[in-house]
Design a protein around this motif. Structure first.
Motif, PDB file in Angstrom:
ATOM      1  N   ALA A 221       0.862  -1.194   0.000  1.00  0.00           N
ATOM      2  CA  ALA A 221       0.000   0.000   0.000  1.00  0.00           C
ATOM      3  C   ALA A 221       0.893   1.236   0.000  1.00  0.00           C
ATOM      4  O   ALA A 221       1.967   1.235   0.611  1.00  0.00           O
ATOM      5  CB  ALA A 221      -0.881  -0.015   1.238  1.00  0.00           C
TER       6      ALA A 221
ATOM      7  N   GLY B 209       1.331   8.495   1.648  1.00  0.00           N
ATOM      8  CA  GLY B 209       2.129   9.686   1.321  1.00  0.00           C
ATOM      9  C   GLY B 209       3.469   9.355   0.684  1.00  0.00           C
ATOM     10  O   GLY B 209       4.079  10.181   0.018  1.00  0.00           O
ATOM     11  N   GLY B 210       3.956   8.153   0.936  1.00  0.00           N
ATOM     12  CA  GLY B 210       5.229   7.702   0.349  1.00  0.00           C
ATOM     13  C   GLY B 210       6.470   8.231   1.058  1.00  0.00           C
ATOM     14  O   GLY B 210       7.580   7.969   0.616  1.00  0.00           O
ATOM     15  N   THR B 211       6.308   8.951   2.179  1.00  0.00           N
ATOM     16  CA  THR B 211       7.483   9.574   2.810  1.00  0.00           C
ATOM     17  C   THR B 211       8.449   8.531   3.384  1.00  0.00           C
ATOM     18  O   THR B 211       9.652   8.759   3.412  1.00  0.00           O
ATOM     19  CB  THR B 211       7.088  10.557   3.935  1.00  0.00           C
ATOM     20  OG1 THR B 211       6.284   9.862   4.885  1.00  0.00           O
ATOM     21  CG2 THR B 211       6.345  11.755   3.397  1.00  0.00           C
TER      22      THR B 211
ATOM     23  N   LEU C 291       8.017   4.966   2.439  1.00  0.00           N
ATOM     24  CA  LEU C 291       8.110   3.921   1.425  1.00  0.00           C
ATOM     25  C   LEU C 291       9.037   4.316   0.277  1.00  0.00           C
ATOM     26  O   LEU C 291       9.955   3.570  -0.076  1.00  0.00           O
ATOM     27  CB  LEU C 291       6.697   3.666   0.894  1.00  0.00           C
ATOM     28  CG  LEU C 291       6.458   2.398   0.103  1.00  0.00           C
ATOM     29  CD1 LEU C 291       6.857   1.176   0.921  1.00  0.00           C
ATOM     30  CD2 LEU C 291       4.985   2.305  -0.294  1.00  0.00           C
TER      31      LEU C 291
ATOM     32  N   HIS D 123      -0.468  14.486   8.611  1.00  0.00           N
ATOM     33  CA  HIS D 123      -0.083  15.066   9.906  1.00  0.00           C
ATOM     34  C   HIS D 123      -0.496  16.542   9.951  1.00  0.00           C
ATOM     35  O   HIS D 123      -0.938  17.048  10.974  1.00  0.00           O
ATOM     36  CB  HIS D 123       1.433  14.955  10.112  1.00  0.00           C
ATOM     37  CG  HIS D 123       1.912  13.537  10.216  1.00  0.00           C
ATOM     38  ND1 HIS D 123       1.579  12.716  11.265  1.00  0.00           N
ATOM     39  CD2 HIS D 123       2.698  12.790   9.395  1.00  0.00           C
ATOM     40  CE1 HIS D 123       2.143  11.525  11.098  1.00  0.00           C
ATOM     41  NE2 HIS D 123       2.820  11.552   9.961  1.00  0.00           N
TER      42      HIS D 123
ATOM     43  N   THR E 279       1.154  10.553   6.308  1.00  0.00           N
ATOM     44  CA  THR E 279      -0.157  10.326   6.918  1.00  0.00           C
ATOM     45  C   THR E 279      -0.013   9.660   8.291  1.00  0.00           C
ATOM     46  O   THR E 279       1.001   9.004   8.579  1.00  0.00           O
ATOM     47  CB  THR E 279      -1.011   9.418   6.009  1.00  0.00           C
ATOM     48  OG1 THR E 279      -0.368   8.122   5.912  1.00  0.00           O
ATOM     49  CG2 THR E 279      -1.164  10.015   4.616  1.00  0.00           C
TER      50      THR E 279
ATOM     51  N   ASP F 162       6.543   9.374  17.227  1.00  0.00           N
ATOM     52  CA  ASP F 162       5.795  10.004  18.327  1.00  0.00           C
ATOM     53  C   ASP F 162       4.331   9.558  18.394  1.00  0.00           C
ATOM     54  O   ASP F 162       3.730   9.552  19.468  1.00  0.00           O
ATOM     55  CB  ASP F 162       5.759  11.537  18.116  1.00  0.00           C
ATOM     56  CG  ASP F 162       7.134  12.168  18.132  1.00  0.00           C
ATOM     57  OD1 ASP F 162       7.794  12.109  19.181  1.00  0.00           O
ATOM     58  OD2 ASP F 162       7.543  12.736  17.104  1.00  0.00           O
TER      59      ASP F 162
ATOM     60  N   LEU G 145      -5.089  -0.291   7.169  1.00  0.00           N
ATOM     61  CA  LEU G 145      -5.567   0.487   8.316  1.00  0.00           C
ATOM     62  C   LEU G 145      -6.567   1.487   7.750  1.00  0.00           C
ATOM     63  O   LEU G 145      -6.244   2.217   6.799  1.00  0.00           O
ATOM     64  CB  LEU G 145      -4.386   1.201   8.988  1.00  0.00           C
ATOM     65  CG  LEU G 145      -4.720   2.232  10.064  1.00  0.00           C
ATOM     66  CD1 LEU G 145      -5.485   1.605  11.233  1.00  0.00           C
ATOM     67  CD2 LEU G 145      -3.436   2.873  10.598  1.00  0.00           C
TER      68      LEU G 145
HETATM   69  C1  FAD Z   1      12.651  13.080   7.622  1.00  0.00           C
HETATM   70  C2  FAD Z   1      11.568  12.430   8.430  1.00  0.00           C
HETATM   71  C3  FAD Z   1      11.348  12.828   9.744  1.00  0.00           C
HETATM   72  C4  FAD Z   1      10.356  12.212  10.506  1.00  0.00           C
HETATM   73  N1  FAD Z   1      10.159  12.620  11.806  1.00  0.00           N
HETATM   74  C5  FAD Z   1       9.194  12.040  12.543  1.00  0.00           C
HETATM   75  C6  FAD Z   1       8.951  12.459  13.884  1.00  0.00           C
HETATM   76  O1  FAD Z   1       9.569  13.381  14.418  1.00  0.00           O
HETATM   77  N2  FAD Z   1       7.984  11.791  14.587  1.00  0.00           N
HETATM   78  C7  FAD Z   1       7.245  10.783  14.033  1.00  0.00           C
HETATM   79  O2  FAD Z   1       6.380  10.241  14.709  1.00  0.00           O
HETATM   80  N3  FAD Z   1       7.435  10.398  12.761  1.00  0.00           N
HETATM   81  C8  FAD Z   1       8.389  10.989  12.000  1.00  0.00           C
HETATM   82  N4  FAD Z   1       8.573  10.598  10.710  1.00  0.00           N
HETATM   83  C9  FAD Z   1       7.721   9.537  10.163  1.00  0.00           C
HETATM   84  C10 FAD Z   1       6.501  10.118   9.418  1.00  0.00           C
HETATM   85  O3  FAD Z   1       5.506  10.360  10.331  1.00  0.00           O
HETATM   86  C11 FAD Z   1       6.106   9.092   8.391  1.00  0.00           C
HETATM   87  O4  FAD Z   1       7.100   9.163   7.368  1.00  0.00           O
HETATM   88  C12 FAD Z   1       4.763   9.293   7.728  1.00  0.00           C
HETATM   89  O5  FAD Z   1       3.719   9.455   8.630  1.00  0.00           O
HETATM   90  C13 FAD Z   1       4.467   8.053   6.877  1.00  0.00           C
HETATM   91  O6  FAD Z   1       3.231   8.239   6.221  1.00  0.00           O
HETATM   92  P1  FAD Z   1       3.120   8.030   4.654  1.00  0.00           P
HETATM   93  O7  FAD Z   1       1.695   8.277   4.317  1.00  0.00           O
HETATM   94  O8  FAD Z   1       4.114   8.817   3.909  1.00  0.00           O
HETATM   95  O9  FAD Z   1       3.454   6.470   4.564  1.00  0.00           O
HETATM   96  P2  FAD Z   1       4.008   5.664   3.315  1.00  0.00           P
HETATM   97  O10 FAD Z   1       5.444   5.948   3.123  1.00  0.00           O
HETATM   98  O11 FAD Z   1       3.119   5.810   2.143  1.00  0.00           O
HETATM   99  O12 FAD Z   1       3.830   4.187   3.895  1.00  0.00           O
HETATM  100  C14 FAD Z   1       4.615   3.719   4.956  1.00  0.00           C
HETATM  101  C15 FAD Z   1       4.289   2.241   5.188  1.00  0.00           C
HETATM  102  O13 FAD Z   1       2.993   2.073   5.710  1.00  0.00           O
HETATM  103  C16 FAD Z   1       2.178   1.291   4.818  1.00  0.00           C
HETATM  104  N5  FAD Z   1       0.876   1.949   4.842  1.00  0.00           N
HETATM  105  C17 FAD Z   1       0.630   3.279   4.719  1.00  0.00           C
HETATM  106  N6  FAD Z   1      -0.669   3.537   4.937  1.00  0.00           N
HETATM  107  C18 FAD Z   1      -1.266   2.328   5.171  1.00  0.00           C
HETATM  108  C19 FAD Z   1      -2.603   1.945   5.475  1.00  0.00           C
HETATM  109  N7  FAD Z   1      -3.590   2.842   5.614  1.00  0.00           N
HETATM  110  N8  FAD Z   1      -2.866   0.641   5.644  1.00  0.00           N
HETATM  111  C20 FAD Z   1      -1.866  -0.300   5.543  1.00  0.00           C
HETATM  112  N9  FAD Z   1      -0.575   0.013   5.280  1.00  0.00           N
HETATM  113  C21 FAD Z   1      -0.288   1.319   5.095  1.00  0.00           C
HETATM  114  C22 FAD Z   1       2.872   1.300   3.489  1.00  0.00           C
HETATM  115  O14 FAD Z   1       2.612   0.111   2.764  1.00  0.00           O
HETATM  116  C23 FAD Z   1       4.326   1.389   3.915  1.00  0.00           C
HETATM  117  O15 FAD Z   1       4.805   0.117   4.268  1.00  0.00           O
HETATM  118  C24 FAD Z   1       9.561  11.192   9.937  1.00  0.00           C
HETATM  119  C25 FAD Z   1       9.774  10.794   8.605  1.00  0.00           C
HETATM  120  C26 FAD Z   1      10.759  11.397   7.859  1.00  0.00           C
HETATM  121  C27 FAD Z   1      10.957  10.959   6.429  1.00  0.00           C
END
Ligand code: FAD
Length: 302
Positions: A29, A32-34, A36, A78, A111, A124, A167
């Motif tokens: 899945a 946001g890809g941040t 992945l 977020h 996200t 966090d 989720l």
């Molecule tokens: C530079 C940096 C700093 C950060 N600092 C912090 C911080 O201070 N505190 C903190 O808590 N976090 C921190 N993060 C983490 C950040 O919160 C996550 O990168 C972000 O929330 C991931 O969300 P995304 O939508 O981009 O996930 P994605 O990259 O799209 O997915 C991440 C993973 O989750 C899976 N996934 C995503 N959504 C679902 C779903 N709904 N159901 C099932 N599987 C799913 C994907 O398959 C993948 O394996 C940081 C990240 C980075 C890159």
């Protein structure tokens, strides 16, 4: 370098789930890809198929007056949580934590669901959700189930999600209006090195702690509630020396409960000490904001 992959745009949760089931290990899945795309760019992960879940209507925030719970959709960013008036009113500690998460670029795209599903130990979100006793709704083409945050997060980078499951949302119960709660973190790099939260729920007359919740993040593979620290604080008077004595016992319990390792974020010994120091700060802030007479005593990180 990012290897080629095929992006799928399913229309429903059932379609996304069927795709994930059919494509198996080759698919993931994508929200946001941040996390992945970063891991894929670095060559740490490779998937030939990404299933885009952003168009599935899983974002949004609302408060249910009857259950007194916030419902936050999994693909809510977020930044949306940070700026939500309803989150600020109903779960101010969560709003404050989001303000201090990562940087604005990550908050704008990343996200809440992606944070939880990636299960990065330096996070966090889950620590604060543990204090709220939040639950997660998981769904697939086969149906839905609800799990607690502790059950969702099995280990570092490991959740209880089945390969075809998503989720869908999290439900965050509001803390009682007289509760005091605070989350404290230290971050030397972009992600936190240590995060500690305390919620104190006073008895009806406001003189003692009826229930204490203590959660520690980053000091082990997953964030945990520290039952021994909670039991040390439960029943303690909210003011005076007796609170300090109960807090000392709770701090000892936190020091014993955490399992830090030496890494880029600090040595194990340093992180343990930091955890105990932040726990003291969080507990004192929570105590100072527990406000039986005034109501609405939530404190936060800023
Ligand atoms: C530079 C940096 C700093 C950060 N600092 C912090 C911080 O201070 N505190 C903190 O808590 N976090 C921190 N993060 C983490 C950040 O919160 C996550 O990168 C972000 O929330 C991931 O969300 P995304 O939508 O981009 O996930 P994605 O990259 O799209 O997915 C991440 C993973 O989750 C899976 N996934 C995503 N959504 C679902 C779903 N709904 N159901 C099932 N599987 C799913 C994907 O398959 C993948 O394996 C940081 C990240 C980075 C890159």
């Amino acid at each position: 370098m990012l290897q080629p992959f095929r992006l799928h745009d399913p229309a429903t949760v059932a379609d996304a789930s069927n795709l994930l089931a059919d494509l198996g290990e080759e698919a993931r899945a994508y929200a946001g890809g941040t996390e992945l795309l970063l891991a894929m760019k670095q060559g740490l992960l490779h998937y030939r198929h990404l299933v885009n879940i952003k168009p599935l209507g899983l974002s949004g925030i609302r408060f249910d007056e009857e259950t007194r719970r916030l419902r936050i959709g999994a693909t809510t960013t977020h930044r949306a949580v940070e700026h939500s008036a309803v989150v600020a009113a109903r779960a101010p500690m969560l709003a404050s934590m989001e303000r201090h998460l990562a940087n604005v670029r990550v908050r704008a795209v990343g996200t809440v669901g992606g944070n939880l599903c990636f299960a990065e130990p330096h996070s966090d979100v889950a620590t604060v959700l543990l204090l709220h006793e939040a639950t997660a709704t998981l769904g697939s083409a086969r149906g839905r189930r609800v799990v607690g945050i502790a059950e969702l997060l099995r280990d570092a980078y490991t959740t209880c999600l089945h390969p075809d499951e998503l989720l869908l949302d999290i439900e965050v119960p509001e803390l009682p209006p007289n509760a005091g709660a605070a989350y404290q973190k230290a971050a030397f790099l972009e992600r936190p090195s240590v995060g500690v939260g305390v919620a104190l729920l006073p008895a009806a007359d406001g003189s003692t702690v009826a229930e204490a919740r203590v959660a520690v993040g980053c000091l082990g593979p997953v964030p945990v509630r520290v039952g021994e620290a909670e039991r040390a604080l439960a029943g303690a008077p909210l003011r005076g020396r007796a609170f300090e004595r109960a807090l000392d016992a709770a701090l000892d319990a936190v020091g014993r409960a955490c399992e830090p390792v030496d890494d880029l974020y600090g040595s194990a010994g340093y992180k343990r000490q930091l955890g105990v120091a932040l726990m003291r700060r969080a507990a004192v802030a929570a105590r100072d904001h527990a406000a039986p007479a005034r109501g609405g005593g939530i404190s936060a990180t800023d």
